[in-house]
Design a protein around this motif. Sequence first.
Motif, mmCIF file in Angstrom:
data_model
loop_
_atom_site.group_PDB
_atom_site.id
_atom_site.type_symbol
_atom_site.label_atom_id
_atom_site.label_comp_id
_atom_site.label_asym_id
_atom_site.label_seq_id
_atom_site.Cartn_x
_atom_site.Cartn_y
_atom_site.Cartn_z
ATOM 1 N N HIS A 1 -2.687 -0.801 -9.662
ATOM 2 C CA HIS A 1 -1.253 -0.668 -9.462
ATOM 3 C C HIS A 1 -0.575 -2.039 -9.523
ATOM 4 O O HIS A 1 0.612 -2.124 -9.839
ATOM 5 C CB HIS A 1 -0.964 -0.013 -8.100
ATOM 6 C CG HIS A 1 -1.790 1.214 -7.839
ATOM 7 N ND1 HIS A 1 -3.156 1.152 -7.643
ATOM 8 C CD2 HIS A 1 -1.463 2.519 -7.754
ATOM 9 C CE1 HIS A 1 -3.615 2.384 -7.444
ATOM 10 N NE2 HIS A 1 -2.618 3.233 -7.505
ATOM 11 N N GLU B 1 7.811 -6.844 -0.576
ATOM 12 C CA GLU B 1 8.061 -7.499 0.722
ATOM 13 C C GLU B 1 8.742 -8.850 0.565
ATOM 14 O O GLU B 1 9.292 -9.386 1.522
ATOM 15 C CB GLU B 1 6.753 -7.627 1.511
ATOM 16 C CG GLU B 1 6.259 -6.256 1.925
ATOM 17 C CD GLU B 1 4.964 -6.256 2.713
ATOM 18 O OE1 GLU B 1 4.466 -7.331 3.079
ATOM 19 O OE2 GLU B 1 4.461 -5.149 2.954
ATOM 20 N N PRO C 1 8.185 4.685 -0.643
ATOM 21 C CA PRO C 1 8.285 5.459 -1.873
ATOM 22 C C PRO C 1 9.511 6.369 -1.797
ATOM 23 O O PRO C 1 9.774 6.962 -0.748
ATOM 24 C CB PRO C 1 7.000 6.290 -1.893
ATOM 25 C CG PRO C 1 6.104 5.716 -0.861
ATOM 26 C CD PRO C 1 6.952 4.944 0.096
ATOM 27 N N LEU D 1 0.976 3.032 -3.177
ATOM 28 C CA LEU D 1 -0.272 3.465 -3.803
ATOM 29 C C LEU D 1 -0.539 4.952 -3.614
ATOM 30 O O LEU D 1 -1.543 5.471 -4.073
ATOM 31 C CB LEU D 1 -1.459 2.693 -3.204
ATOM 32 C CG LEU D 1 -1.841 1.375 -3.839
ATOM 33 C CD1 LEU D 1 -0.654 0.493 -4.081
ATOM 34 C CD2 LEU D 1 -2.876 0.656 -3.009
ATOM 35 N N LYS D 2 0.341 5.599 -2.909
ATOM 36 C CA LYS D 2 0.132 7.029 -2.680
ATOM 37 C C LYS D 2 0.506 7.848 -3.907
ATOM 38 O O LYS D 2 0.234 9.035 -3.962
ATOM 39 C CB LYS D 2 0.973 7.494 -1.496
ATOM 40 C CG LYS D 2 0.525 6.863 -0.186
ATOM 41 C CD LYS D 2 1.358 7.355 0.959
ATOM 42 C CE LYS D 2 0.990 6.584 2.218
ATOM 43 N NZ LYS D 2 1.689 7.087 3.393
ATOM 44 N N SER D 3 1.134 7.215 -4.862
ATOM 45 C CA SER D 3 1.538 7.931 -6.066
ATOM 46 C C SER D 3 0.314 8.333 -6.876
ATOM 47 O O SER D 3 -0.675 7.612 -6.920
ATOM 48 C CB SER D 3 2.426 7.023 -6.911
ATOM 49 O OG SER D 3 2.553 7.544 -8.205
ATOM 50 N N ILE D 4 0.376 9.473 -7.523
ATOM 51 C CA ILE D 4 -0.719 9.846 -8.416
ATOM 52 C C ILE D 4 -0.351 9.571 -9.875
ATOM 53 O O ILE D 4 -1.053 9.949 -10.789
ATOM 54 C CB ILE D 4 -1.135 11.323 -8.217
ATOM 55 C CG1 ILE D 4 0.051 12.264 -8.428
ATOM 56 C CG2 ILE D 4 -1.707 11.543 -6.816
ATOM 57 C CD1 ILE D 4 -0.352 13.738 -8.479
ATOM 58 N N GLN D 5 0.781 8.882 -10.069
ATOM 59 C CA GLN D 5 1.226 8.521 -11.420
ATOM 60 C C GLN D 5 0.769 7.101 -11.764
ATOM 61 O O GLN D 5 0.390 6.331 -10.899
ATOM 62 C CB GLN D 5 2.758 8.553 -11.507
ATOM 63 C CG GLN D 5 3.407 9.784 -10.940
ATOM 64 C CD GLN D 5 3.067 11.028 -11.723
ATOM 65 O OE1 GLN D 5 2.880 10.954 -12.930
ATOM 66 N NE2 GLN D 5 2.957 12.163 -11.043
ATOM 67 N N LYS E 1 0.780 -1.246 0.000
ATOM 68 C CA LYS E 1 0.000 0.000 0.000
ATOM 69 C C LYS E 1 0.801 1.280 0.000
ATOM 70 O O LYS E 1 0.346 2.277 -0.539
ATOM 71 C CB LYS E 1 -0.945 0.036 1.189
ATOM 72 C CG LYS E 1 -0.226 0.232 2.526
ATOM 73 C CD LYS E 1 -0.050 -1.004 3.181
ATOM 74 C CE LYS E 1 0.744 -1.127 4.387
ATOM 75 N NZ LYS E 1 0.528 -2.495 4.890
ATOM 76 N N PHE F 1 5.987 1.780 -10.533
ATOM 77 C CA PHE F 1 5.707 0.723 -9.550
ATOM 78 C C PHE F 1 6.566 -0.533 -9.741
ATOM 79 O O PHE F 1 6.678 -1.351 -8.843
ATOM 80 C CB PHE F 1 4.222 0.348 -9.591
ATOM 81 C CG PHE F 1 3.303 1.515 -9.359
ATOM 82 C CD1 PHE F 1 3.141 2.037 -8.089
ATOM 83 C CD2 PHE F 1 2.636 2.126 -10.417
ATOM 84 C CE1 PHE F 1 2.324 3.138 -7.865
ATOM 85 C CE2 PHE F 1 1.811 3.222 -10.207
ATOM 86 C CZ PHE F 1 1.660 3.733 -8.928
ATOM 87 N N ASP G 1 13.993 -5.692 3.958
ATOM 88 C CA ASP G 1 13.535 -4.604 4.824
ATOM 89 C C ASP G 1 12.269 -4.004 4.239
ATOM 90 O O ASP G 1 11.794 -4.415 3.191
ATOM 91 C CB ASP G 1 14.631 -3.531 4.965
ATOM 92 C CG ASP G 1 14.908 -2.836 3.640
ATOM 93 O OD1 ASP G 1 14.448 -3.344 2.590
ATOM 94 O OD2 ASP G 1 15.583 -1.796 3.652
ATOM 95 N N GLU G 2 11.742 -3.030 4.941
ATOM 96 C CA GLU G 2 10.500 -2.415 4.504
ATOM 97 C C GLU G 2 10.784 -1.344 3.457
ATOM 98 O O GLU G 2 11.621 -0.468 3.669
ATOM 99 C CB GLU G 2 9.787 -1.790 5.714
ATOM 100 C CG GLU G 2 8.450 -1.212 5.351
ATOM 101 C CD GLU G 2 7.696 -0.646 6.547
ATOM 102 O OE1 GLU G 2 8.265 -0.585 7.654
ATOM 103 O OE2 GLU G 2 6.528 -0.257 6.346
#
Lengths: 215, 482
Positions: free
Chosen positions: A94, A45, A54, A30-34, A27, A38, A50-51
């Motif tokens: 996405h 994961e 963006p 998913l904050k991208s507006i493009q 998730k 991706f 590691d985590e």
Amino acid sequence: MKAFTQHTGLVGPMDRANVDTDLIIPKQFLKSIQRSGFGPNAFDELRYLDEGAPGKDNSTRPVNPEFPLNFERYQGASVLLTRENFGCGSSREHAPWALDEYGFRAIIAPSFADIFFNNCFKNGMLPIVIAEEIVEQLFQEMYATEGYSLTIDLEKQVVVKPSGEEIAFEVDAFRKHCLLNGFDDIGLTLQDADKITAYEEARRKSAPWLFNFGS
Amino acid sequence: MAGKTLYDKLWDLHVVSQRDDGSALIYIDRHIVHEVTSPQAFEGLRLAGRKPWRVDSVVATPDHNVPTTQAERAHGIAGIEDPISKIQVQTLDDNCDELGILEFKINDKRQGIVHVVGPESGACLPGMTIVCGDSHTSTNGALGALSMGIGTSEVEHVMATQCLVSKKMKNMLVRVDGQLGAGVTPKDVVLAIIGKIGTAGGTGFAIEFGGDVFKAMSMEGRLTVCNMAIEAGARAGMVAVDDITLDYVKGKSFAPKGDAWDMAVAEWKNLHSDTNAEFDQVVVLNGADIEPQVSWGTSPEMVLPVSGVVPNPAHESDAVKKTGIERALEYMGLEAEQSIDSIHVDRVFIGSCTNSRIEDMRAAAEVVQGLQKADSVKEAIVVPGSGLVKQQAEDEGLDIIFEQAGFEWREPGCSMCLAMNADRLNEGEHCASTSNRNFEGRQGYGGRTHLVSPAMAAAAGIAGHFVDVRTILSQKAAGAGE
Ligand code: SF4
């Protein structure tokens, strides 16, 4: 939309059932507006230890050496071989965007979740449903043969093995037509604009409450 | 001739054009939009020089990225600390303002999780076709509507054409007969259904939920059940229209009024499956057999009654399933054959589009009232589904009950359901969550989600581990009687 006619490519494994779209692209991306960007975080994961975040530089992150798609022999894979119910969960487009950008042109599985399946076609990527026993065979052949590739011929609706053996698959006629030609769905639908307007006019009379929202 | 199912009727009512290849153009009455899956669709329209077909069919609200603490919410969008989240919420506002789309903005009383806002505002009504770029759009089917999640390309398509290109799905009836026992809730029913048919059981189907249990169920309960139709693999879940539906819809702000109401009701009364309708598949459960449920694994089908024990992969003969169980046990940090009530809980999350309506708030409050959160539970948050739910709960004093019990009362949004905002699990933490997905990493990197009902989540918060809420409720009843 990107057309899909024929493709030959190296096969890569995602050997588990019920792969959900959260796993395909977590998730935070998913904050991208493009619509792009991706691919580097597809299966984030699993690919890294590691985590991810963006904007984080992936080249500095610890790579998971046990994740098959990270193995040398699967680099450049463009056909994903996986198990049942692939793409379940969230409707996020996405997920196909990420897989497409990673380099996959086709995905072979015994079954797919509906929304994901649909989303693939919109992005010129072909999801192929093949019986579970045959998928199992493909897995074994792929594991046994380094550089294992398959050819996918959408026109003829067959997957061709290195041996030349063909596996037939079904595909919806309309989707096939759009994919072969790379048609833009919206343009096609708008050819029926008169019908949409006629339907709308009739509903305005029989169900006027549907048309005065927000006023 | 066989009669029609509810789904057949909804479908027939919306066919604009049937194509020879089996696909059809389906007219969409309502389009709900949130900030995560829409920006690329708006951008696509812009790039192609297209305008929305019917702006007045669209309603938008930000939900996934919005913070839930008062500190951050007090300043609206400007208060969102995460800069990328802020841009996404701002982009939704900009797109809606530019096109004249009705939007319940971040601190509007009507803002909330899309699937809570739609029904409660009357934006979603019986008989409608409803879409949203979100898989849990299935929720609205509880109203007797055809409501489905779509991808972003389809969001753009519906904006531009008011239609969806679709192929008719097959019909499945999930019938739950008899009556539910005390303390067993709609969430338990839907988890039990998913446990039975599996997460792919409904793939390719529209599911109608029927039988005595659903006939007696409240509208909010039906919304909870249809919400998770997608977890059973079905894009759409639905319940027939009856008096419970009409009573719920009547008076909602966007519901028809006066003559329009009568006209609408005349159409809606037909929205049920004919008695001689035929389903492609029928699944039957007995309501009395259903116990409170707890998911133990990383897929919603990995669920058990609270009295159960975690499965042992050694007993599974199917190789793919066996490795699935092994992987889930490892990820979840559980032992084979460990009892469900021995699983300790680090955090509690009560909220999400599955369980953040007023009845959910009340059910959780009833359990915690007069009790205290276990010290071992680091945090228990209660996140109402919308500004209106929040207000109603506060009017009833539920916020006070939660706070006195050590549960935090938050601002509305998706919150820890998917952890796109600051609310999330840390690696390895177990969460009793009323949300709908227990996928790896869903509630935070390395987080371990257990899906439960609001009452069960509240009970776990009190006990510090999973416990049958019915024992807490009966102890309380006994205590009250002394
Ligand atoms: S609450 Fe969760 S499932 Fe529902 S819309 Fe928000 S993120 Fe999706």
